[in-house]
Design a protein around this motif. Structure first.
Motif, PDB file in Angstrom:
ATOM      1  N   THR A 247      46.335  45.951  38.791  1.00  0.00           N
ATOM      2  CA  THR A 247      46.702  45.453  39.452  1.00  0.00           C
ATOM      3  C   THR A 247      47.552  43.724  39.033  1.00  0.00           C
ATOM      4  O   THR A 247      48.371  43.878  37.968  1.00  0.00           O
ATOM      5  N   VAL A 248      48.425  43.270  39.959  1.00  0.00           N
ATOM      6  CA  VAL A 248      49.369  42.486  39.712  1.00  0.00           C
ATOM      7  C   VAL A 248      49.086  41.097  40.129  1.00  0.00           C
ATOM      8  O   VAL A 248      49.417  40.643  40.193  1.00  0.00           O
ATOM      9  N   THR A 249      47.598  40.681  40.267  1.00  0.00           N
ATOM     10  CA  THR A 249      46.743  39.769  40.328  1.00  0.00           C
ATOM     11  C   THR A 249      47.441  38.594  40.007  1.00  0.00           C
ATOM     12  O   THR A 249      47.002  37.906  40.037  1.00  0.00           O
ATOM     13  N   ARG A 250      46.788  38.812  38.589  1.00  0.00           N
ATOM     14  CA  ARG A 250      47.591  37.424  37.958  1.00  0.00           C
ATOM     15  C   ARG A 250      48.857  37.028  37.528  1.00  0.00           C
ATOM     16  O   ARG A 250      48.918  36.054  37.657  1.00  0.00           O
ATOM     17  N   LEU A 251      49.275  37.897  38.874  1.00  0.00           N
ATOM     18  CA  LEU A 251      51.088  37.172  38.966  1.00  0.00           C
ATOM     19  C   LEU A 251      51.526  36.915  40.632  1.00  0.00           C
ATOM     20  O   LEU A 251      52.493  36.480  40.750  1.00  0.00           O
TER      21      LEU A 251
ATOM     22  N   LYS B 139      56.950  44.364  41.998  1.00  0.00           N
ATOM     23  CA  LYS B 139      55.717  44.833  42.904  1.00  0.00           C
ATOM     24  C   LYS B 139      56.759  44.093  44.256  1.00  0.00           C
ATOM     25  O   LYS B 139      56.012  42.845  44.459  1.00  0.00           O
ATOM     26  N   THR B 140      56.349  45.074  44.751  1.00  0.00           N
ATOM     27  CA  THR B 140      56.248  44.702  46.649  1.00  0.00           C
ATOM     28  C   THR B 140      54.930  44.457  46.435  1.00  0.00           C
ATOM     29  O   THR B 140      54.040  45.386  46.804  1.00  0.00           O
TER      30      THR B 140
ATOM     31  N   THR C 128      48.098  45.925  48.837  1.00  0.00           N
ATOM     32  CA  THR C 128      48.221  47.189  48.756  1.00  0.00           C
ATOM     33  C   THR C 128      49.945  47.503  47.910  1.00  0.00           C
ATOM     34  O   THR C 128      50.687  46.950  48.354  1.00  0.00           O
ATOM     35  N   LEU C 129      49.651  47.562  46.961  1.00  0.00           N
ATOM     36  CA  LEU C 129      51.153  48.258  46.239  1.00  0.00           C
ATOM     37  C   LEU C 129      51.136  49.758  46.341  1.00  0.00           C
ATOM     38  O   LEU C 129      50.602  50.626  46.575  1.00  0.00           O
TER      39      LEU C 129
ATOM     40  N   GLU D 239      44.197  44.988  47.059  1.00  0.00           N
ATOM     41  CA  GLU D 239      44.236  44.347  45.817  1.00  0.00           C
ATOM     42  C   GLU D 239      43.942  42.304  46.793  1.00  0.00           C
ATOM     43  O   GLU D 239      44.414  42.820  47.990  1.00  0.00           O
ATOM     44  N   GLN D 240      43.487  41.291  46.067  1.00  0.00           N
ATOM     45  CA  GLN D 240      42.937  40.785  46.783  1.00  0.00           C
ATOM     46  C   GLN D 240      43.911  39.228  45.588  1.00  0.00           C
ATOM     47  O   GLN D 240      42.502  39.782  44.739  1.00  0.00           O
TER      48      GLN D 240
END
Length: 388
Positions: A10-14, A51-52, A111-112, A119-120
């Motif tokens: 995931t990219v939630t931390r970013l 990521k978008t 979403t990615l 993701e949230q």
């Protein structure tokens, strides 16, 4: 040696997400959020990943009592490319009870590319509403009797910059205290509720009424609470109570009545009546007087002339004592009781049944009455009239 690494796809931390409340009242410098406050929540978001974020939606999770007046609970966004950022706002009224913890959460869902699961990112603020936009005063007695009535005044002020559309105050406070309907500057007071209707920004409403006490349980103090309620739909949101602690006064006295002697007396003579009052209560008694129905054997006009006081519909009331009677003290009331000079008939006797009434210092309309004490009977010589 083995090293284990946890891969997080995931990219939630970013993704940065913040939630900030702001009130609109220029006098609220410390930004306290009050029950009934009108405020704006601002969400700031930034995609710091490479990521978008596809099909992003901002959502608010709000307490039931938050009434939105500008904005939407769910806000669809355009795709967030790397380094994209934005701001969204939501305004409304926070109608929840004071001194309770309330959570407000903002959620960014997305979403990615190539991923099916969502993701949230979340941001939450905890609001404790310390006070209320409704400020009030309760002006009532400092002391009450177990049974009594007292004038009271309630004032309510809307300290917000918006109109409160509907405001109520329940008047049936407890089993021991009730406020009767009175005169008001706003709305009406009926059926145990003061219904003010709308109260404009900065406006003050007043209710002048009567507080009634009916106290049977022991205890020296009681706390009276008056709780305004903002009406929102079918909900009634309790505001900060107006409270006042009162002392419970319990007047009580024992009574005895006796003649100076019980010797038979001639018609037209008088006897001295001694009424003894002993204060067995917890408060002082003042304006102590004795009361009795004047029997036919007593000369009413002479009774009034010798002792003062007043006579109304054959009921005699003595002049009140000048002194105040403290708890566990005794007072004696002496009255000269003159009989009629012409008492025809046989077995004529003098007997009275006095009681005592008094007031409690500092409390209006606080008359206390004892039980009746019966005197012994005194024989009166009778006159026998002959006609030629």
């Amino acid at each position: 040696v083995f090293f284990w690494f946890t891969f997080d796809p995931t990219v939630t931390r970013l993704v940065d997400l913040s939630l900030t409340p702001e009130t609109h009242d220029p006098t609220n410098a410390d930004q306290r959020i009050r029950s009934g406050e009108h405020l704006t929540y601002t969400i700031e978001y930034t995609n710091n990943s490479d990521k978008t974020l596809k099909d992003p939606v901002l959502s608010f999770v709000l307490p039931n009592g938050f009434v939105i007046d500008d904005g939407d609970r769910d806000i669809p966004l355009e795709d967030l490319k790397p380094n994209d950022a934005g701001i969204a706002t939501l305004s409304g009224f926070f109608y929840e009870p004071a001194d309770c913890e309330h959570h407000v959460t903002a959620i960014l869902r997305y979403t990615l590319d190539g991923r099916q699961y969502e993701e949230q990112k979340q941001a939450t603020v905890i609001q404790v509403l310390r006070v209320s936009i409704v400020e009030g005063t309760f002006d009532g007695p400092k002391a009450v009797l177990t049974e009594g009535s007292y004038p009271v005044e309630i004032t309510l002020t809307n300290t917000n910059h918006h109109t409160i559309k509907s405001l109520e105050v329940p008047l049936d406070l407890t089993d021991e205290f009730q406020i009767s309907e009175g005169s008001t500057t706003h709305g009406s007071a009926a059926e145990s509720v003061w219904r003010l209707g709308a109260l404009a920004a900065g406006e003050t409403a007043r209710l002048s009424a009567t507080l009634r006490s009916t106290i049977t349980a022991p205890g020296r103090e009681r706390t009276i609470e008056v709780v305004p309620q903002i009406v929102v739909g079918d909900r009634r949101v309790a505001q900060v109570p107006m409270s006042q602690t009162v002392t419970v006064l319990r007047p009580e006295a024992t009574l005895s009545a006796a003649w100076e002697n019980v010797d038979a007396m001639a018609a037209g003579a008088e006897k001295i009546l001694r009424v003894s009052v002993h204060n067995t209560g917890t408060t002082e008694l003042s304006n102590i007087r004795t009361i009795f129905d004047v029997p036919s054997t007593v000369h009413a006009a002479s009774l009034l002339a010798k002792n003062g006081g007043n006579l109304s519909l054959s009921t005699y009331r003595s002049a009140p004592l000048e002194e105040t009677l403290a708890p566990d003290e005794t007072a004696i009331i002496e009255l000269a009781i003159p009989t009629n000079a012409r008492n025809a008939g046989t077995d004529v006797r003098l007997q009275v049944a006095p009681r005592v009434e008094a007031t409690v210092p500092g409390i209006a309309e606080s008359t206390y009455r004892t039980a009746v004490a019966q005197t012994s009977e005194v024989p009166i010589a009778t006159n026998i009239f002959f006609t030629a």
